[in-house]
Every structure is written in structure tokens, then in C-alpha cells.
Motif scaffolding. Structure first.
Motif, PDB file in Angstrom:
ATOM      1  N   VAL A   1      -8.207  -5.435   7.058  1.00  0.00           N
ATOM      2  CA  VAL A   1      -8.254  -5.130   5.637  1.00  0.00           C
ATOM      3  C   VAL A   1      -6.853  -5.239   5.057  1.00  0.00           C
ATOM      4  CG1 VAL A   1      -8.890  -3.425   3.894  1.00  0.00           C
ATOM      5  CG2 VAL A   1     -10.183  -3.557   6.039  1.00  0.00           C
TER       6      VAL A   1
ATOM      7  N   HIS B   1      -5.603   2.373   9.595  1.00  0.00           N
ATOM      8  CA  HIS B   1      -5.440   2.041   8.182  1.00  0.00           C
ATOM      9  C   HIS B   1      -5.728   0.578   7.856  1.00  0.00           C
ATOM     10  CE1 HIS B   1      -3.915   5.964   6.683  1.00  0.00           C
ATOM     11  NE2 HIS B   1      -3.760   6.142   7.982  1.00  0.00           N
ATOM     12  N   GLY B   2      -6.316  -0.142   8.821  1.00  0.00           N
ATOM     13  CA  GLY B   2      -7.011  -1.367   8.462  1.00  0.00           C
ATOM     14  C   GLY B   2      -6.389  -2.699   8.801  1.00  0.00           C
TER      15      GLY B   2
ATOM     16  N   ASN C   1      -0.168   4.922   1.400  1.00  0.00           N
ATOM     17  CA  ASN C   1      -1.236   5.537   2.172  1.00  0.00           C
ATOM     18  C   ASN C   1      -1.057   7.044   2.289  1.00  0.00           C
ATOM     19  OD1 ASN C   1      -2.957   3.283   3.375  1.00  0.00           O
ATOM     20  ND2 ASN C   1      -0.906   2.586   3.917  1.00  0.00           N
TER      21      ASN C   1
ATOM     22  N   ASN D   1      -8.746   3.804   3.648  1.00  0.00           N
ATOM     23  CA  ASN D   1      -8.253   3.054   2.505  1.00  0.00           C
ATOM     24  C   ASN D   1      -6.959   3.655   1.971  1.00  0.00           C
ATOM     25  OD1 ASN D   1     -10.069   0.927   2.132  1.00  0.00           O
ATOM     26  ND2 ASN D   1     -11.541   2.229   1.053  1.00  0.00           N
TER      27      ASN D   1
ATOM     28  N   SER E   1      -3.055   0.687  -4.007  1.00  0.00           N
ATOM     29  CA  SER E   1      -2.510  -0.598  -3.584  1.00  0.00           C
ATOM     30  C   SER E   1      -2.166  -1.406  -4.829  1.00  0.00           C
ATOM     31  CB  SER E   1      -3.491  -1.368  -2.693  1.00  0.00           C
ATOM     32  OG  SER E   1      -4.710  -1.611  -3.364  1.00  0.00           O
TER      33      SER E   1
ATOM     34  N   GLU F   1       0.810  -1.213   0.000  1.00  0.00           N
ATOM     35  CA  GLU F   1       0.000   0.000   0.000  1.00  0.00           C
ATOM     36  C   GLU F   1       0.844   1.265   0.000  1.00  0.00           C
ATOM     37  OE1 GLU F   1      -3.529  -1.976   2.792  1.00  0.00           O
ATOM     38  OE2 GLU F   1      -2.476  -0.165   3.455  1.00  0.00           O
TER      39      GLU F   1
ATOM     40  N   THR G   1     -16.015   1.489   6.734  1.00  0.00           N
ATOM     41  CA  THR G   1     -15.749   2.916   6.930  1.00  0.00           C
ATOM     42  C   THR G   1     -14.971   3.214   8.210  1.00  0.00           C
ATOM     43  OG1 THR G   1     -17.933   3.183   7.957  1.00  0.00           O
ATOM     44  CG2 THR G   1     -17.758   3.606   5.576  1.00  0.00           C
TER      45      THR G   1
ATOM     46  N   SER H   1      -7.608  -2.151  -0.186  1.00  0.00           N
ATOM     47  CA  SER H   1      -8.815  -1.345  -0.004  1.00  0.00           C
ATOM     48  C   SER H   1      -9.983  -2.212   0.436  1.00  0.00           C
ATOM     49  CB  SER H   1      -9.187  -0.628  -1.314  1.00  0.00           C
ATOM     50  OG  SER H   1      -8.207   0.319  -1.664  1.00  0.00           O
ATOM     51  N   GLY H   2     -10.894  -1.594   1.191  1.00  0.00           N
ATOM     52  CA  GLY H   2     -12.081  -2.295   1.642  1.00  0.00           C
ATOM     53  C   GLY H   2     -13.274  -1.358   1.685  1.00  0.00           C
ATOM     54  N   THR H   3     -14.374  -1.843   2.231  1.00  0.00           N
ATOM     55  CA  THR H   3     -15.607  -1.064   2.296  1.00  0.00           C
ATOM     56  C   THR H   3     -15.984  -0.683   3.721  1.00  0.00           C
ATOM     57  OG1 THR H   3     -16.914  -3.115   2.375  1.00  0.00           O
ATOM     58  CG2 THR H   3     -16.495  -2.138   0.196  1.00  0.00           C
TER      59      THR H   3
END
Length: 386
Positions: A273, A268-269, A260, A284, A288, A258, A280, A276-278
Motif C-alpha cells: 500500500v 503500515h503497508g 502515521n 492506514n 497522506s 505519510e 485491513t 491509504s488502502g482498504t
């Protein structure tokens, strides 16, 4: 959009690649302030059939025969300080030169460093007040943890932040002073499953923001914590653009590497994750890439361009980024497969970019000249105008 080699492209120590329209580059300017010493000059020629829209990149090998150079910074005299991960040496590169390139001098070897896996002597940052304090800051591994320390070259290493998780493969190591004068530290999660990245009490899998004494900086999300952002796997590059936007690389995830845009207090997940993901709850990445084609380490900015150097991908990715943080067009590739694994990437004071190879390690296939430091000058990209 890709770079392609122009006519008359090979000089004694350099080459030129041409960039098709889409980036705001023009004819190269003269190298003046902060320019390298009198090395053989790369040739500059437009590609055949140029309509005036093609742009060039001059490539020069500045130093050779290093051993896994990891971090780079610049001193006021224009020379670079470079760390070697496995030897635990701090090197001075330039400003003097000879027929082989810039002169490389060992400044100090740090006995406190215990190199193993991807740990060792990693990032280096030159104090903003170096003219007066002569201090540099380093990120390094011991047998128990990763640390940030400071020293005057030739003097004792003083740890200022300890207890960063240590592992075989996720030690982080990014170190840079931000435009606010505080020291930012990119760390690794240090666990196979990512248990530290989301743990607010752990320094692993974070970007930290500290004072030069190692204390939490004023304005951090939590007053008593050095944590600036979380949810990272293995942060090995930090850079800011002219608007103060912080970019960071994150590598080592199974699926994606990634780049960022780091948000204050953002998660940052990782490990929820990968890419990228969904959800919220998480920030994201700006971009990537599949891990096997990227695994990027160093990152640098130059005007509207963001560049990152990749180990597995053996290339530099270039992105045009607008003022509101949107990527314009598709990322471009430079040096793909030409120099092997690429790790460190920094903007030099003269507006050029310096990138290091990382072939003198277990995963590399070293050339007789490896490892190398390579200078990139983009036409109208800032070199010579500082």
C-alpha cells in the motif's frame, strides 16, 4: 486554513504570521525557562481587521551557515546538539549568542561515518540521564550498513545496533527516546521494491525499540526482536504527544508521503500500500499527501498540534489532533516556499518548535545564509511555560 503575514511582520531576525480561527492559540506568553538568548525579538501584531480570533506565529532564524543539518536534540543547559549529514559533525548550537544568532561550535567529527546519497550522520538523541552519563546516541551510515551508536562527546563512538540495510536513498535515520525510556529507531527499507519492510527478519523498513545497550526492549511484539512496527518505506521522524501516541513520518513512496500513528506490532503497508488502502491487514496513515507536495521528514507535537516538516513541499504542515487521534479540520501550511527544503523538526524544552532547512544538498537551491535553524513560537502554544 492558511497562515498570512501580519502588519509589521519583519524584524531583524524574525517575522510573525497570523493564523485564522480554528486552533486553540492565544496571546504569546513571555519566554522564560529554556528561552533563547538575547536575539532581536520578532514583532507581534494582529492581522488587519482582526476580530480577536486571529493568532500569531513568531519566526526567528536561530543559526545560519550549516551544512545539511539532519538531527536535533537538546542538552540540559538549553543548547541544541545538531548533526550534519554529509560532514559527519556534531554541533552545539547555543546557548551563547552574538549578532548573527546562536553560537555554533563543532563538538566532534565522527570518522566512522561514510556519507553518500541520503546516508551519513542522521538522527541524534540525548540520553534521558545525560546529567549523569553525558551520553548521546546517533544513527549513522557506514559503507556496509546503517548503525546506532552511543558516545560521550569527545570520546569513542560505540556501535550498539548494526546491520540496518543501507542504500542510496532509503536509510531512515529517525532516533528518539520514548516516554517509556526506550530508544526508538526509524529505518529505511533499503531496496527499490520494498522487500525488507515486511520481512520480520530484516531491520529495514521498521521502527525498532531497543535498550541503551542495543537489545530488544521488554514488551516488544516479539520478545527476541527489536521490531516495534513494520511496513515502512523510509522513517525520518518520530514524536509522541502527551497521551503517549507515537507519530512517525514515512517518505520516499512513489505516490504519497505519510504521517502515521504507529501501532505496536502494526504493519503500515509498504510495499503493498502506498498511502491509504482498504486492506485491513495494514494500518492506514493518519494523513497522506501527494509526494511531490510533501516528502516530509521531521515531526513534532505541541499540545493538540502535530507538525511535520517537508522537503519537496518546502513547508511545515500543522494538524489539530483530538484525544482519540482524529484530525480536526484540514491541515494548515506554514513557511510554504519561504526557506526552501525543510527537514528536521523538534519540540524545544521551552515549548517552541525548531525546524532546519536542507538546501545545502544536491536537490536544494541554497540561500547565502543556508542552511538555517528556525524557531517557531505559537501564541499560547507553550513557549515560556515549561
Amino acid at each position: 486554513m492558511r497562515f498570512r503575514r501580519g502588519r509589521g511582520a519583519v524584524a531583524t531576525a524574525g517575522a510573525v504570521l497570523a493564523l485564522t480561527a480554528g486552533c486553540s492559540f492565544g496571546p504569546p506568553g513571555p519566554d522564560q525557562a529554556g528561552s533563547p538568548p538575547n536575539l532581536p525579538r520578532p514583532s507581534v501584531a494582529p492581522t488587519a481587521g482582526s476580530s480577536g480570533d486571529d493568532r500569531e506565529v513568531a519566526i526567528t532564524v536561530m543559526a545560519k551557515s550549516l551544512e545539511v543539518p539532519w538531527g536535533m536534540g537538546f542538552l540540559p543547559d538549553g543548547s541544541a546538539v545538531v548533526t550534519e549529514r554529509d560532514t559527519a559533525r556534531i554541533l552545539k548550537v547555543g546557548p551563547e549568542s552574538d549578532a548573527n544568532g546562536l553560537t555554533v561550535t563543532e563538538l566532534q567529527r565522527l570518522d566512522e561515518v561514510k556519507a553518500s546519497g541520503d546516508g551519513g550522520l542522521l538522527g541524534i538523541a540525548v540520553s534521558p540521564g545525560y546529567v549523569d552519563d553525558k551520553t548521546v546516541y546517533v544513527y549513522y551510515s557506514t559503507e556496509r550498513d546503517n548503525r546506532v551508536g552511543k558516545l560521550v562527546i569527545g570520546g569513542a563512538l560505540q556501535p550498539i545496533l548494526t546491520g540496518i540495510p543501507h542504500s542510496a536513498d532509503q536509510n531512515g535515520g529517525a532516533l528518539a527516546f520514548g516516554p517509556d525510556g526506550f530508544l526508538y529507531v526509524g529505518t529505511g527499507d533499503g531496496t527499490p521494491t520494498g522487500t525488507q519492510a515486511g520481512n520480520a527478519k530484516s531491520l529495514g523498513g521498521k521502527i525498532l525499540r531497543i535498550t541503551t545497550a542495543g537489545r530488544p526492549a521488554a514488551g516488544n511484539p516479539v520478545k527476541t526482536s527489536p521490531v516495534w512496527s513494520s511496513g515502512h518505506r523510509n522513517v525520518q521522524g518520530l514524536a509522541w504527544d502527551a497521551q503517549g501516541t507515537l507519530y512517525a513520518t514515512d517518505r520516499g513512496q512513489p505516490r504519497f508521503s505519510e504521517l502515521n500513528v504507529v501501532k505496536k506490532g502494526g504493519n503500515h503497508g509498504w510495499p503493498t500500500v502506498d498511502g491509504s488502502g482498504t486492506d485491513t491487514r495494514f494500518v492506514n496513515p493518519l494523513v497522506s499527501w501527494p509526494a511531490e507536495a510533501s516528502s516530509c521528514g521531521g515531526v513534532a507535537t505541541l499540545e493538540s498540534m502535530v507538525a511535520t516538516a517537508c522537503l519537496l513541499g518546502k513547508k511545515v504542515y500543522l494538524l489539530n489532533v483530538t484525544g482519540n487521534g482524529t484530525v480536526l479540520g484540514s491541515p494548515q501550511e506554514l513557511l510554504t516556499g519561504e526557506y526552501g527544503r525543510l527537514r528536521a523538526l523538534v519540540a524545544a524544552p521551552d515549548g517552541s518548535l525548531w525546524v532546519s532547512t536542507s538546501n545545502q544538498e544536491d536537490a536544494g537551491e541554497p540561500d547565502p545564509e543556508d542552511d538555517r535553524i528556525i524557531r517557531l513560537v505559537f501564541s499560547d502554544g507553550g513557549a515560556g511555560r515549561s
